[in-house]
Design a protein around this motif. Structure first.
Motif, short mmCIF file in Angstrom:
data_model
loop_
_atom_site.label_atom_id
_atom_site.label_comp_id
_atom_site.label_asym_id
_atom_site.label_seq_id
_atom_site.Cartn_x
_atom_site.Cartn_y
_atom_site.Cartn_z
N ALA A 15 55.60 34.97 47.70
CA ALA A 15 56.12 35.98 48.61
C ALA A 15 56.97 35.36 49.69
CB ALA A 15 54.96 36.76 49.24
N ALA A 16 56.51 34.24 50.25
CA ALA A 16 57.29 33.59 51.30
C ALA A 16 58.61 33.08 50.76
CB ALA A 16 56.49 32.43 51.89
N LEU A 17 58.59 32.53 49.54
CA LEU A 17 59.82 32.01 48.96
C LEU A 17 60.83 33.11 48.66
CD1 LEU A 17 58.34 29.37 46.49
CD2 LEU A 17 59.49 28.94 48.66
N SER A 18 60.32 34.31 48.33
CA SER A 18 61.24 35.39 47.99
C SER A 18 62.11 35.74 49.18
CB SER A 18 60.46 36.62 47.53
OG SER A 18 59.72 37.18 48.59
N GLY A 19 61.55 35.65 50.41
CA GLY A 19 62.37 35.93 51.57
C GLY A 19 63.45 34.89 51.75
N ALA A 20 63.12 33.63 51.45
CA ALA A 20 64.09 32.56 51.60
C ALA A 20 65.17 32.63 50.54
CB ALA A 20 63.38 31.21 51.55
N ALA A 21 64.80 33.15 49.36
CA ALA A 21 65.74 33.17 48.25
C ALA A 21 66.72 34.33 48.32
CB ALA A 21 64.96 33.26 46.93
N LEU A 22 66.48 35.26 49.23
CA LEU A 22 67.36 36.41 49.36
C LEU A 22 68.78 35.96 49.65
CD1 LEU A 22 67.22 39.60 49.60
CD2 LEU A 22 67.27 39.21 52.06
N ALA A 23 69.73 36.56 48.96
CA ALA A 23 71.14 36.26 49.25
C ALA A 23 71.43 36.75 50.66
CB ALA A 23 72.04 36.98 48.25
N GLY A 306 65.29 43.49 57.01
CA GLY A 306 64.07 44.28 56.86
C GLY A 306 63.50 44.16 55.46
N ALA A 307 64.37 44.18 54.44
CA ALA A 307 63.90 44.03 53.06
C ALA A 307 63.27 42.67 52.84
CB ALA A 307 65.06 44.25 52.10
N ALA A 308 63.87 41.63 53.41
CA ALA A 308 63.32 40.29 53.27
C ALA A 308 61.93 40.20 53.90
CB ALA A 308 64.25 39.26 53.92
N MET A 309 61.75 40.88 55.03
CA MET A 309 60.44 40.89 55.68
C MET A 309 59.41 41.61 54.81
SD MET A 309 61.91 41.72 59.48
CE MET A 309 60.41 41.67 60.43
N THR A 310 59.83 42.70 54.17
CA THR A 310 58.93 43.42 53.26
C THR A 310 58.60 42.57 52.04
OG1 THR A 310 59.60 45.64 53.94
CG2 THR A 310 58.78 45.40 51.69
N LYS A 311 59.61 41.92 51.45
CA LYS A 311 59.38 41.07 50.29
C LYS A 311 58.37 39.98 50.59
CE LYS A 311 64.05 41.61 48.30
NZ LYS A 311 63.78 41.81 46.86
N ALA A 312 58.47 39.40 51.78
CA ALA A 312 57.61 38.27 52.13
C ALA A 312 56.22 38.71 52.55
CB ALA A 312 58.25 37.45 53.25
N SER A 313 56.13 39.83 53.30
CA SER A 313 54.84 40.22 53.88
C SER A 313 54.13 41.31 53.10
CB SER A 313 55.06 40.71 55.32
OG SER A 313 55.73 41.97 55.33
N GLY A 314 54.88 42.14 52.37
CA GLY A 314 54.29 43.27 51.67
C GLY A 314 54.19 44.52 52.52
N PHE A 315 54.43 44.41 53.83
CA PHE A 315 54.40 45.59 54.69
C PHE A 315 55.71 46.36 54.56
CE2 PHE A 315 51.25 42.86 56.92
CZ PHE A 315 50.18 43.74 56.86
N ILE A 316 55.69 47.60 55.02
CA ILE A 316 56.82 48.51 54.84
C ILE A 316 57.81 48.36 56.00
CG2 ILE A 316 57.47 50.94 54.58
CD1 ILE A 316 54.52 51.39 53.61
N SER A 317 59.07 48.14 55.69
CA SER A 317 60.08 47.95 56.72
C SER A 317 60.32 49.24 57.50
CB SER A 317 61.39 47.47 56.10
OG SER A 317 62.40 47.37 57.10
N THR A 318 60.58 49.09 58.79
CA THR A 318 60.96 50.22 59.64
C THR A 318 62.47 50.40 59.72
OG1 THR A 318 61.03 48.84 61.62
CG2 THR A 318 58.91 49.86 61.08
N TYR A 319 63.22 49.55 59.02
CA TYR A 319 64.69 49.57 59.14
C TYR A 319 65.29 50.63 58.22
CZ TYR A 319 64.33 44.82 61.19
OH TYR A 319 64.03 43.73 61.96
N LYS A 320 66.29 51.30 58.71
CA LYS A 320 67.03 52.25 57.88
C LYS A 320 67.65 51.51 56.68
CE LYS A 320 68.57 55.00 61.89
NZ LYS A 320 69.76 55.36 62.69
N GLY A 321 67.47 52.06 55.48
CA GLY A 321 68.14 51.52 54.30
C GLY A 321 67.54 50.27 53.71
N ALA A 322 66.42 49.79 54.25
CA ALA A 322 65.85 48.53 53.75
C ALA A 322 65.40 48.66 52.30
CB ALA A 322 64.68 48.10 54.63
N SER A 323 64.91 49.83 51.91
CA SER A 323 64.39 50.00 50.54
C SER A 323 65.47 49.82 49.48
CB SER A 323 63.74 51.37 50.39
OG SER A 323 64.68 52.40 50.57
N GLU A 324 66.75 49.97 49.86
CA GLU A 324 67.84 49.80 48.91
C GLU A 324 67.92 48.36 48.40
OE1 GLU A 324 71.43 51.18 50.67
OE2 GLU A 324 70.56 53.09 51.29
#
Length: 369
Positions: A15-23, A306-324
């Motif tokens: 999970a932690a690596l997925s945040g780092a691997a985000l483009a 926000g998406a990177a934070m969700t990918k790494a932590s599993g919690f739901i982002s509060t940012y608009k459009g993060a789920s995209e």
């Protein structure tokens, strides 16, 4: 019981690596560049994505120093011990704990005029009633979560996981775990009481009797639990090791396991549960105030963060459009059926002084029993 053959270290770090691997997008703009310095942050594991951290440091010259925390109470005690001259600039406070920090003069009111990216937060979180106290904002909402019943879906059925009763059944004796303080609120709710204790503000004797009833329930069922735990990583490791097959969990650590292919399910049981919102907050008398605002504005800059934070932590982002920016599996692991969401209510802070004055000694009594 057959043990899983997957590599534990790989699973718990993916999970932690997925945040780092985000483009990484252009999180920052050169206009933010400064002469350097540092910003000191107390936060949970994976709440500052590694890719963001590296780019922020490269483009601003500001070094990010992270101290990991795993408990709101411990963080409060650490900050109170340092007051009025803290070493930290930014903390991660849950919205329902705001009053405790504010009343102790540990947080600075947030100047949202200094945050040009404030509008990137979904107003459901940024403009909700709990977010404004004494006419001020006190934190930038970053992630939302809830208390869930998580279970190994190869062993525990989805039907069994629809009730908290299964957590306390003989069927899974010594194969369960939970955080006692969080479970106290859930048990009160399960018994038909207000786990926030707001209803009993004018009746402290009633509040004390309810906490006593919940305490006695957990003491009575103590022989069934394998372990009381403190942090999400510990819960994950117990699940992967099959030391436990179901337990109370925050949805974030549970979602991270699901995204990594572990056979885990999670529910909001029919008796109900509680939701919460994590925020980034600035410490009163923060030693690096300008750098703290630079950090906050940068981390709010893009839904990809926000998406990177969700990918790494599993919690739901509060940012608009993060789920995209999430995969279908990641979206699935951060959503619940409407009928389960109807069982959810948010933690509230109005009665916290009375509540935790009763709950904290009860927790110690349960541990000692």
């Amino acid at each position: 019981m057959t043990r899983l053959s997957m590599n534990r270290r790989k699973l718990l770090t993916t999970a932690a690596l997925s945040g780092a691997a985000l483009a990484t997008p252009a999180y920052l703009r050169r206009a933010h560049a400064q002469s350097g310095g540092e910003v000191n942050i107390w936060t949970y594991n994976d709440f500052v994505p590694e890719a963001f951290r590296e780019q922020f440091q490269d483009e601003t010259g500001i070094k990010i120093n992270v101290r990991l925390v795993d408990d709101q109470g411990k963080q409060f005690s650490l900050l109170a011990a340092e007051a009025p001259n803290p070493t930290v600039d930014i903390m991660t406070v849950a919205g329902h704990r705001f009053l405790q920090f504010i009343d102790s003069d540990l947080l600075a009111p947030l100047d949202t005029d200094r945050l040009s990216n404030w509008g990137n937060i979904n107003p459901t979180f940024s403009e909700s009633d709990w977010a404004t106290i004494q006419g001020h904002k006190w934190g930038a909402p970053i992630l939302s979560g809830m208390e869930v019943l998580a279970y190994n879906s190869d062993i525990v059925s989805a039907e069994e996981a629809q009730t908290w009763d299964t957590l306390f059944s003989e069927t899974y004796a010594k194969q369960t775990a939970y955080i006692i303080q969080d479970m106290m609120s859930i048990i009160m709710l399960k018994m038909g009481y207000d786990g926030n204790m707001v209803e009993y503000l004018d009746n402290p004797e009633r509040a004390a009797a309810i906490v006593e009833e919940a305490k006695n329930f957990l003491i009575e069922h103590k022989p069934l639990v394998r372990k009381y735990y403190d942090g999400g990583a510990e819960f994950q490791q117990m699940m992967v090791n099959q030391d436990i097959v179901l337990g109370h969990s925050w949805n974030g650590p549970a979602a991270a396991l699901i995204n990594d292919g572990f056979p885990l399910g999670m529910t909001i049981p029919r008796e109900g549960s509680y939701g919460f919102v994590y925020t980034f907050n600035i410490a009163n008398n923060a030693p690096n105030m300008d750098n703290a605002y630079t950090f906050l504005n940068a981390i709010l800059a893009s839904p990809e963060v926000g998406a990177a934070m969700t990918k790494a932590s599993g919690f739901i982002s509060t940012y608009k459009g993060a789920s995209e920016y999430l995969t279908d599996l990641e979206k699935k692991s951060t959503s619940f059926p409407e009928e389960q969401l109807a069982n959810l209510q948010f933690f509230r802070a109005e009665a916290n002084e009375m509540k935790y004055g009763l709950v904290d000694p009860a927790v110690e009594a349960i541990k000692a029993a």
